[in-house]
Design a protein around this motif. Structure first.
Motif, PDB file in Angstrom:
ATOM      1  N   THR A  87      32.581  24.538  34.374  1.00 28.94           N
ATOM      2  CA  THR A  87      34.178  25.041  34.564  1.00 28.94           C
ATOM      3  C   THR A  87      34.192  24.759  36.309  1.00 28.94           C
ATOM      4  O   THR A  87      33.543  25.448  37.008  1.00 28.94           O
ATOM      5  N   GLU A  88      35.451  24.242  36.305  1.00 26.85           N
ATOM      6  CA  GLU A  88      35.732  23.783  37.755  1.00 26.85           C
ATOM      7  C   GLU A  88      37.022  24.700  38.195  1.00 26.85           C
ATOM      8  O   GLU A  88      38.081  24.728  37.337  1.00 26.85           O
ATOM      9  N   TYR A  89      36.992  25.401  39.081  1.00 28.17           N
ATOM     10  CA  TYR A  89      38.032  26.005  39.668  1.00 28.17           C
ATOM     11  C   TYR A  89      38.633  25.528  41.086  1.00 28.17           C
ATOM     12  O   TYR A  89      37.659  25.530  41.909  1.00 28.17           O
ATOM     13  N   GLN A  90      39.960  25.552  41.254  1.00 24.35           N
ATOM     14  CA  GLN A  90      40.225  25.581  42.685  1.00 24.35           C
ATOM     15  C   GLN A  90      40.504  26.988  43.155  1.00 24.35           C
ATOM     16  O   GLN A  90      41.303  27.620  42.387  1.00 24.35           O
ATOM     17  N   TYR A  91      40.108  27.259  44.352  1.00 21.00           N
ATOM     18  CA  TYR A  91      40.262  28.843  44.687  1.00 21.00           C
ATOM     19  C   TYR A  91      40.841  28.773  46.169  1.00 21.00           C
ATOM     20  O   TYR A  91      40.863  27.731  46.801  1.00 21.00           O
ATOM     21  N   LYS A  92      41.312  30.163  46.266  1.00 22.82           N
ATOM     22  CA  LYS A  92      42.141  30.354  47.532  1.00 22.82           C
ATOM     23  C   LYS A  92      41.978  31.749  47.906  1.00 22.82           C
ATOM     24  O   LYS A  92      42.034  32.713  46.803  1.00 22.82           O
ATOM     25  N   LEU A  93      41.819  32.219  49.112  1.00 21.56           N
ATOM     26  CA  LEU A  93      41.457  33.563  49.129  1.00 21.56           C
ATOM     27  C   LEU A  93      42.877  34.195  50.210  1.00 21.56           C
ATOM     28  O   LEU A  93      43.176  33.341  51.027  1.00 21.56           O
ATOM     29  N   ASN A  94      43.388  35.122  49.792  1.00 19.31           N
ATOM     30  CA  ASN A  94      44.775  35.350  50.345  1.00 19.31           C
ATOM     31  C   ASN A  94      44.378  36.965  51.092  1.00 19.31           C
ATOM     32  O   ASN A  94      43.594  37.889  50.327  1.00 19.31           O
ATOM     33  N   GLU A  95      44.861  37.062  51.906  1.00 19.18           N
ATOM     34  CA  GLU A  95      44.714  38.709  52.591  1.00 19.18           C
ATOM     35  C   GLU A  95      46.142  39.245  52.908  1.00 19.18           C
ATOM     36  O   GLU A  95      47.227  38.412  53.400  1.00 19.18           O
TER      37      GLU A  95
ATOM     38  N   SER B 158      47.232  45.212  51.180  1.00 23.34           N
ATOM     39  CA  SER B 158      46.634  45.693  50.058  1.00 23.34           C
ATOM     40  C   SER B 158      45.062  45.288  50.223  1.00 23.34           C
ATOM     41  O   SER B 158      44.499  45.892  49.582  1.00 23.34           O
ATOM     42  N   GLY B 159      44.638  44.095  50.810  1.00 24.20           N
ATOM     43  CA  GLY B 159      43.458  43.820  50.874  1.00 24.20           C
ATOM     44  C   GLY B 159      43.183  42.366  50.373  1.00 24.20           C
ATOM     45  O   GLY B 159      44.403  41.701  50.521  1.00 24.20           O
ATOM     46  N   TRP B 160      42.107  41.987  50.056  1.00 22.64           N
ATOM     47  CA  TRP B 160      41.796  40.666  49.902  1.00 22.64           C
ATOM     48  C   TRP B 160      42.099  40.106  48.302  1.00 22.64           C
ATOM     49  O   TRP B 160      41.909  41.295  47.293  1.00 22.64           O
ATOM     50  N   THR B 161      42.540  39.021  48.005  1.00 28.67           N
ATOM     51  CA  THR B 161      42.667  38.569  46.582  1.00 28.67           C
ATOM     52  C   THR B 161      42.154  37.042  46.480  1.00 28.67           C
ATOM     53  O   THR B 161      42.220  36.251  47.467  1.00 28.67           O
ATOM     54  N   LEU B 162      41.314  36.816  45.580  1.00 25.55           N
ATOM     55  CA  LEU B 162      40.789  35.605  45.208  1.00 25.55           C
ATOM     56  C   LEU B 162      41.436  35.019  43.901  1.00 25.55           C
ATOM     57  O   LEU B 162      41.352  35.598  42.909  1.00 25.55           O
ATOM     58  N   CYS B 163      42.140  34.001  44.354  1.00 25.17           N
ATOM     59  CA  CYS B 163      42.985  33.227  43.157  1.00 25.17           C
ATOM     60  C   CYS B 163      41.881  32.216  42.654  1.00 25.17           C
ATOM     61  O   CYS B 163      41.610  31.255  43.361  1.00 25.17           O
ATOM     62  N   LEU B 164      41.944  31.959  41.463  1.00 30.05           N
ATOM     63  CA  LEU B 164      41.353  30.831  40.698  1.00 30.05           C
ATOM     64  C   LEU B 164      42.178  29.958  39.741  1.00 30.05           C
ATOM     65  O   LEU B 164      42.730  30.811  39.081  1.00 30.05           O
ATOM     66  N   ASN B 165      42.331  28.783  40.060  1.00 27.36           N
ATOM     67  CA  ASN B 165      43.083  27.841  39.046  1.00 27.36           C
ATOM     68  C   ASN B 165      42.398  26.721  38.402  1.00 27.36           C
ATOM     69  O   ASN B 165      41.679  26.189  38.990  1.00 27.36           O
ATOM     70  N   ASP B 166      42.813  26.719  37.144  1.00 22.19           N
ATOM     71  CA  ASP B 166      42.264  25.542  36.279  1.00 22.19           C
ATOM     72  C   ASP B 166      43.343  25.161  35.493  1.00 22.19           C
ATOM     73  O   ASP B 166      44.534  25.418  35.606  1.00 22.19           O
ATOM     74  N   ARG B 167      43.105  24.488  34.480  1.00 23.85           N
ATOM     75  CA  ARG B 167      43.802  23.765  33.526  1.00 23.85           C
ATOM     76  C   ARG B 167      44.868  24.610  32.996  1.00 23.85           C
ATOM     77  O   ARG B 167      45.863  24.487  32.197  1.00 23.85           O
TER      78      ARG B 167
ATOM     79  N   GLY C  87      45.970  27.905  34.012  1.00 21.39           N
ATOM     80  CA  GLY C  87      46.589  28.447  34.717  1.00 21.39           C
ATOM     81  C   GLY C  87      46.094  29.176  35.802  1.00 21.39           C
ATOM     82  O   GLY C  87      44.812  28.872  36.304  1.00 21.39           O
ATOM     83  N   GLN C  88      46.455  30.442  36.444  1.00 15.80           N
ATOM     84  CA  GLN C  88      45.821  31.092  37.678  1.00 15.80           C
ATOM     85  C   GLN C  88      45.335  32.480  37.228  1.00 15.80           C
ATOM     86  O   GLN C  88      46.127  33.218  36.469  1.00 15.80           O
ATOM     87  N   THR C  89      44.330  32.842  37.846  1.00 14.77           N
ATOM     88  CA  THR C  89      43.886  34.290  37.534  1.00 14.77           C
ATOM     89  C   THR C  89      43.335  34.610  38.962  1.00 14.77           C
ATOM     90  O   THR C  89      42.725  34.113  39.739  1.00 14.77           O
ATOM     91  N   CYS C  90      44.135  35.929  39.398  1.00 15.24           N
ATOM     92  CA  CYS C  90      43.723  36.473  40.745  1.00 15.24           C
ATOM     93  C   CYS C  90      43.073  37.940  40.469  1.00 15.24           C
ATOM     94  O   CYS C  90      43.298  38.695  39.844  1.00 15.24           O
ATOM     95  N   LEU C  91      41.884  37.753  41.436  1.00 16.80           N
ATOM     96  CA  LEU C  91      41.119  38.994  41.316  1.00 16.80           C
ATOM     97  C   LEU C  91      41.056  39.585  42.718  1.00 16.80           C
ATOM     98  O   LEU C  91      41.348  39.134  43.775  1.00 16.80           O
ATOM     99  N   THR C  92      40.688  40.723  42.622  1.00 13.31           N
ATOM    100  CA  THR C  92      40.424  41.732  43.975  1.00 13.31           C
ATOM    101  C   THR C  92      38.907  42.262  43.841  1.00 13.31           C
ATOM    102  O   THR C  92      38.300  42.228  42.817  1.00 13.31           O
ATOM    103  N   PRO C  93      38.512  42.670  45.326  1.00 18.09           N
ATOM    104  CA  PRO C  93      37.067  43.162  45.146  1.00 18.09           C
ATOM    105  C   PRO C  93      36.994  44.437  44.366  1.00 18.09           C
ATOM    106  O   PRO C  93      37.695  45.095  44.490  1.00 18.09           O
ATOM    107  N   LYS C  94      35.810  44.435  43.984  1.00 20.32           N
ATOM    108  CA  LYS C  94      35.636  45.561  43.000  1.00 20.32           C
ATOM    109  C   LYS C  94      35.288  46.687  43.906  1.00 20.32           C
ATOM    110  O   LYS C  94      34.517  46.486  44.796  1.00 20.32           O
TER     111      LYS C  94
END
Length: 364
Positions: free
Chosen positions: A334-342, A345-354, A356-363
């Motif tokens: 599986t290949e994702y294009q990723y981007k880290l945003n700050e 409220s904190g950091w967000t990791l957004c993963l993009n594939d065919r 759509g996009q899913t954004c995750l936060t640190p546990k």
């Protein structure tokens, strides 16, 4: 660095004269030299140094990344010296095994000349192979040289990589042919019979793979290391995503937890990841849930994350029908294009594939 280059340039005329004499008749050229003279070793090492210098400079255009060239030169020089010392020891050992008394000064001097020429011969085939590989498959070439290829087997599907391997093999064959051609010079220096010389040559060829493995073991931690960590420190850790919805009388929920770890050893160019995903839906009377667990390797290059699964299991529990199932799957990469945003409220990791996009936060 500049002073060293100036010295190498100053030695080029001497190098060219010796090279012109060695190529057509290596045995005659070496035996014509006074290898016992005070200047013999200095001249031999000068020839070898220029050969290695040419090899290094010729490969500069193929380097990947903005590495410190002086550091790269120092590493290459140290590894070359180590490899040369192994060859000298190997040569002396095989002659000792057939009863000859190794003449160290002569062996070292002769090996300087023969190794210098073999380096250039092999370099020619390597450069041609690298050039073709880079032209036909720039992406695969970069991944191969930096060690960032997520799936090494995929490289064998690259025509460029296969052509590179062909030229690499040709370079090795030519090197062994050169050794066979110059071996008679060692026989004359050791003053042994042709029979003993042939046995010594056989031993040399048999020991060559061991010497090669020793050189490769030294080379691995320093060569083909991409700039930066295999898995950036900013990605290491656990990242979660939780989603809930309620509509049409059905309540659903989904949670995703990724765990990213760096390589266990520095020489590895892929880290490890695990995925835990839970999906559930309820109509108020019964619940259907699916749990997914996946383990594998993670490779990060530029803004791309490649996940290569090693194991994937899905459990489904259906309270509505009373049926449960457990399935082992073998999904592909599986290949994702990723981007880290700050943000505040904190950091967000957004993963993009065919899909759509899913954004995750640190546990937490």
């Amino acid at each position: 660095m500049k002073d060293l280059i100036d010295k190498l340039i100053g030695a080029v005329p001497f190098f060219v004269r010796r090279l012109v004499a060695l190529l057509p008749a290596p045995k005659k050229a070496v035996l014509a030299l006074d290898l016992e003279s005070d200047s013999a070793l200095e001249e031999a090492f000068t020839f070898l140094a220029v050969s290695f210098g040419i090899a290094f400079l010729a490969q500069l255009p193929f380097f990947v990344g903005e590495k410190d060239k002086e550091l790269a030169f120092g590493i290459t020089a140290a590894l070359s010296a180590f490899g040369f010392a192994l060859i000298v020891l190997q040569t002396a050992l095989v002659w000792k095994m057939v009863g000859a008394k190794p003449a160290w000064r002569q062996i070292v001097a002769a090996t300087c000349y023969f190794s210098g020429v073999s380096t250039l011969l092999c370099l020619f085939f390597v450069l041609v192979g690298q050039g073709i590989f880079k032209a036909l498959d720039p992406t695969g070439y970069k991944q191969a040289l930096t060690g960032s290829s997520a799936d090494a087997m995929n490289l064998f599907s690259s025509n460029g990589f296969r052509i590179f391997l062909v030229f690499l093999v040709l370079g090795c064959v030519v090197t062994y042919v050169w050794i066979y051609w110059v071996w008679g010079a060692y026989r004359e220096l050791m003053q042994v019979s042709k029979r003993k010389s042939a046995i010594a040559l056989i031993f040399f060829f048999l020991f060559s793979p061991i010497v090669f493995l020793l050189q490769a073991a030294t080379l691995m931690p320093t060569v083909a290391q991409p700039d930066g960590a295999a898995v950036p420190e900013s990605l290491v850790g656990q990242w979660q995503f939780v989603q809930q919805s309620d509509g049409g009388g059905v309540r659903s929920a989904r949670s995703v937890l990724y765990s990213f770890s760096p390589p266990r050893w520095r020489i590895m160019r892929t880290g490890e990841y695990s995925l835990e995903e839970m999906r559930g839906a309820s109509n108020g009377r019964c619940v259907i849930s699916t749990e997914t667990k996946e383990l594998g390797q993670i490779s990060v290059h530029d803004s791309t994350i490649d996940l290569i699964p090693a194991g994937h299991i899905e459990w489904t529990r259906d309270q509505c029908t009373g049926k449960n199932s457990k399935v082992f799957l073998h999904p592909g990469k599986t290949e994702y294009q990723y981007k880290l945003n700050e943000d505040p409220s904190g950091w967000t990791l957004c993963l993009n594939d065919r899909f759509g996009q899913t954004c995750l936060t640190p546990k937490k």
